[in-house]
Scaffold this active site. Structure first.
Site, mmCIF file in Angstrom:
data_model
loop_
_atom_site.group_PDB
_atom_site.id
_atom_site.type_symbol
_atom_site.label_atom_id
_atom_site.label_comp_id
_atom_site.label_asym_id
_atom_site.label_seq_id
_atom_site.Cartn_x
_atom_site.Cartn_y
_atom_site.Cartn_z
ATOM 1 C CD GLU A 34 -2.321 1.739 0.135
ATOM 2 O OE1 GLU A 34 -3.293 1.145 -0.165
ATOM 3 O OE2 GLU A 34 -2.313 3.102 -0.464
ATOM 4 N NE ARG A 108 -11.992 4.151 0.078
ATOM 5 C CZ ARG A 108 -11.329 4.131 0.354
ATOM 6 N NH1 ARG A 108 -10.673 4.379 1.302
ATOM 7 N NH2 ARG A 108 -10.151 3.229 -0.151
ATOM 8 C CE1 TYR A 220 -24.363 6.705 2.094
ATOM 9 C CE2 TYR A 220 -25.029 7.347 1.082
ATOM 10 C CZ TYR A 220 -23.809 6.667 1.221
ATOM 11 O OH TYR A 220 -22.929 6.955 0.490
ATOM 12 C CG ASP A 299 -12.836 2.070 -8.637
ATOM 13 O OD1 ASP A 299 -13.532 1.472 -8.733
ATOM 14 O OD2 ASP A 299 -12.475 2.922 -7.611
HETATM 15 C C1 LIG Z 1 -9.024 7.631 -0.147
HETATM 16 C C2 LIG Z 1 -10.250 7.401 -1.681
HETATM 17 C C3 LIG Z 1 -10.932 8.348 -0.625
HETATM 18 C C4 LIG Z 1 -12.042 7.741 -1.112
HETATM 19 N N1 LIG Z 1 -13.800 7.992 -0.983
HETATM 20 C C5 LIG Z 1 -14.721 7.341 -1.952
HETATM 21 C C6 LIG Z 1 -15.846 8.168 -1.775
HETATM 22 O O1 LIG Z 1 -16.061 9.102 -0.644
HETATM 23 N N2 LIG Z 1 -16.769 8.056 -1.495
HETATM 24 C C7 LIG Z 1 -16.337 6.308 -3.353
HETATM 25 O O2 LIG Z 1 -17.234 6.676 -3.666
HETATM 26 N N3 LIG Z 1 -15.491 6.148 -3.260
HETATM 27 C C8 LIG Z 1 -14.512 6.683 -3.219
HETATM 28 N N4 LIG Z 1 -13.313 5.926 -2.705
HETATM 29 C C9 LIG Z 1 -13.015 4.714 -4.027
HETATM 30 C C10 LIG Z 1 -13.645 3.463 -3.269
HETATM 31 O O3 LIG Z 1 -13.154 2.804 -2.873
HETATM 32 C C11 LIG Z 1 -13.788 2.654 -4.781
HETATM 33 O O4 LIG Z 1 -14.685 2.547 -6.194
HETATM 34 C C12 LIG Z 1 -13.876 1.596 -4.658
HETATM 35 O O5 LIG Z 1 -13.989 0.816 -3.026
HETATM 36 C C13 LIG Z 1 -13.558 -0.090 -4.841
HETATM 37 O O6 LIG Z 1 -12.238 0.003 -4.205
HETATM 38 P P1 LIG Z 1 -11.070 -0.519 -4.668
HETATM 39 O O7 LIG Z 1 -9.937 -1.060 -3.675
HETATM 40 O O8 LIG Z 1 -10.852 -1.059 -6.562
HETATM 41 O O9 LIG Z 1 -9.761 0.981 -5.077
HETATM 42 P P2 LIG Z 1 -9.284 2.003 -3.640
HETATM 43 O O10 LIG Z 1 -10.743 2.008 -2.541
HETATM 44 O O11 LIG Z 1 -9.918 3.418 -4.850
HETATM 45 O O12 LIG Z 1 -8.170 1.694 -3.386
HETATM 46 C C14 LIG Z 1 -6.976 2.281 -4.004
HETATM 47 C C15 LIG Z 1 -5.711 1.322 -3.473
HETATM 48 O O13 LIG Z 1 -4.481 1.418 -3.665
HETATM 49 C C16 LIG Z 1 -3.796 2.636 -3.399
HETATM 50 N N5 LIG Z 1 -2.806 2.154 -4.550
HETATM 51 C C17 LIG Z 1 -2.593 3.219 -5.283
HETATM 52 N N6 LIG Z 1 -1.827 3.432 -5.966
HETATM 53 C C18 LIG Z 1 -0.916 2.073 -5.337
HETATM 54 C C19 LIG Z 1 0.793 1.685 -5.634
HETATM 55 N N7 LIG Z 1 1.082 2.127 -7.258
HETATM 56 N N8 LIG Z 1 1.378 0.426 -5.179
HETATM 57 C C20 LIG Z 1 0.274 0.350 -3.393
HETATM 58 N N9 LIG Z 1 -0.605 1.108 -3.743
HETATM 59 C C21 LIG Z 1 -1.445 1.585 -4.387
HETATM 60 C C22 LIG Z 1 -4.541 3.875 -3.049
HETATM 61 O O14 LIG Z 1 -3.733 4.409 -1.937
HETATM 62 C C23 LIG Z 1 -5.663 2.778 -2.175
HETATM 63 O O15 LIG Z 1 -5.867 3.085 -0.687
HETATM 64 C C24 LIG Z 1 -12.089 6.580 -2.711
HETATM 65 C C25 LIG Z 1 -10.982 5.851 -2.639
HETATM 66 C C26 LIG Z 1 -9.706 6.271 -2.147
HETATM 67 C C27 LIG Z 1 -8.725 5.592 -2.438
#
Ligand SMILES: Cc1cc2nc3c(=O)[nH]c(=O)nc-3n(C[C@H](O)[C@H](O)[C@H](O)COP(=O)(O)OP(=O)(O)OC[C@H]3O[C@@H](n4cnc5c(N)ncnc54)[C@H](O)[C@@H]3O)c2cc1C
Length: 355
Positions: A34, A108, A220, A299
């Site tokens: 991370e 979140r 909500y 994502d």
């Molecule tokens: C800080 C943050 C706040 C968010 N707030 C909202 C919100 O308020 N409302 C909403 O609808 N969605 C929000 N989202 C997006 C939401 O969490 C995602 O759309 C959904 O949960 C899918 O999550 P994911 O695990 O695919 O990606 P994410 O939840 O985006 O997580 C990706 C993770 O990968 C890490 N990362 C990125 N690049 C690297 C790398 N090169 N090496 C290691 N780690 C890396 C990031 O720091 C993050 O922790 C947010 C995302 C983040 C990161």
């Protein structure tokens, strides 16, 4: 901890933490990279319908979320003309029983904290904070994953790499550099209120959805119903990456100032003090999700607009399916691992495209 049964996961967001728990439950060792030093309280509310909460319940998360996640009584579609409810989807305990899992609305940060605590207690998962994925190479022994902590660059052997590193994914960029997130022309503004700041009927344990002229408002309860999460979606041209830019409340209040917006909606928008905003991007449908023993999840593979409230839910579903597919090959490397990841992508793509 690296070796033949070790899977590397890039990203400790909702998808990365969930897939790590799901893989560990299937007997794998997992290292999570991370890039952030801390899992910060950035972000606001997420909605988790039973298709997603079911996975979290099976991973044992329910006790950790008790008191934080809220089960809304209903989703109400509100009339912008009259200010009243025009349609209602009943949720609550009865719907949870018939779906076999609850509908949750949750901050979140609370969900991430619950997943983080579960990960910390698992002997087969190592979370490396402040450690950024940089590169990966495939060879006869599996993968070499290269990562950086501060000035130190290191590498480890791994059976597979899961890119759960969000919409600006470095893993996706490494595999498929031509795939670029696309700006939707929409901006999400979010803020929270103490539930006591609103009249009782607007601080209820339900999801309210207002669709009006040139904007869309969702409210909500989160944090054990002590707070109300408010999100407004409006068109715009501001399109910087990130999740938490400060927003000028006056700009948003002007959007909702039109008399076509009813009093209650304007009241909610006016009551929020600290607006934050993020530009809405999507990852175009149709790209590949895997290459050899590397796969994308959440994502990084398929960032979507929030209107179906399924962004986090799809990442959580991906996690369950990916862990099941990999469990079928356990520690066989190379072609078997690549075939299992292709099965994961084949199973998930039509589902995600439909959502
Ligand atoms: C800080 C943050 C706040 C968010 N707030 C909202 C919100 O308020 N409302 C909403 O609808 N969605 C929000 N989202 C997006 C939401 O969490 C995602 O759309 C959904 O949960 C899918 O999550 P994911 O695990 O695919 O990606 P994410 O939840 O985006 O997580 C990706 C993770 O990968 C890490 N990362 C990125 N690049 C690297 C790398 N090169 N090496 C290691 N780690 C890396 C990031 O720091 C993050 O922790 C947010 C995302 C983040 C990161």
């Amino acid at each position: 901890m690296a070796g033949s049964r070790t899977i590397f996961v890039a990203g400790a967001g909702i998808g990365g933490l969930t897939v790590s728990l799901a893989l560990a439950a299937r007997g794998f060792r997992v290292v999570i990279l991370e890039k952030s030093e801390r899992l910060e309280e950035i972000g606001a509310g997420l909605q988790l319908s039973p298709n997603a909460s079911r996975v979290l319940v099976a991973l044992g998360l329910q006790p950790r979320l008790a008191g934080r996640a809220v089960t809304p009584e209903a989703i109400s579609l509100m009339s912008v003309r009259s200010g009243g409810e025009v349609a209602r989807l009943q949720l609550g305990e009865v719907a949870a029983r018939s779906a076999g899992a609850p509908y949750w609305v949750v901050h979140r940060a609370d969900l991430q904290a619950a997943l983080h605590a579960e990960v910390n207690e698992h002997h087969d998962i190592e979370l490396r904070l402040g450690c950024q994925f940089e590169d990966v190479a495939s060879h006869a022994k599996g993968l070499t994953v290269v990562h950086r902590s501060g000035m130190t660059r290191q590498q480890d052997l791994a059976l597979a790499l899961i890119g759960a590193d969000g919409i600006w994914s470095a893993v996706r960029h490494h595999l498929f550099p031509h795939v670029q997130p696309q700006f939707s022309g929409l901006i999400a503004w979010r803020g929270t209120l103490d539930a006591t700041q609103l009249p009782r009927e607007y601080a209820s344990r339900g999801v309210q959805l207002w669709m009006g002229p040139n904007a869309h408002l969702v409210a909500y309860p989160i944090s054990g119903a002590r707070q109300i999460n408010i999100v407004a979606m409006v068109p715009g041209t501001w399109n910087r990456p990130g999740w938490s830019a400060p927003g000028d409340g006056n700009e948003l209040r002007n959007t909702f100032a039109s008399p076509r917006w009813p009093g209650p909606a304007r009241m909610m928008v006016a009551a929020v003090d600290g607006w934050r905003k993020f530009a809405l991007f999507t990852v175009p449908d149709g790209g590949q999700w895997t290459q050899g023993a590397i796969a994308l999840l959440g994502d990084s593979a398929h960032a979507m607009l929030p209107f179906a409230a399924q962004g986090a839910g799809m990442a959580i579903e991906d996690a369950a399916v990916l862990a099941r597919c990999l469990a079928e090959v356990q520690n066989e490397g190379g072609p078997a691992m690549a075939a299992a990841l292709q099965r994961y992508a084949r199973e998930r793509r039509p589902r995600v495209a439909r959502v």
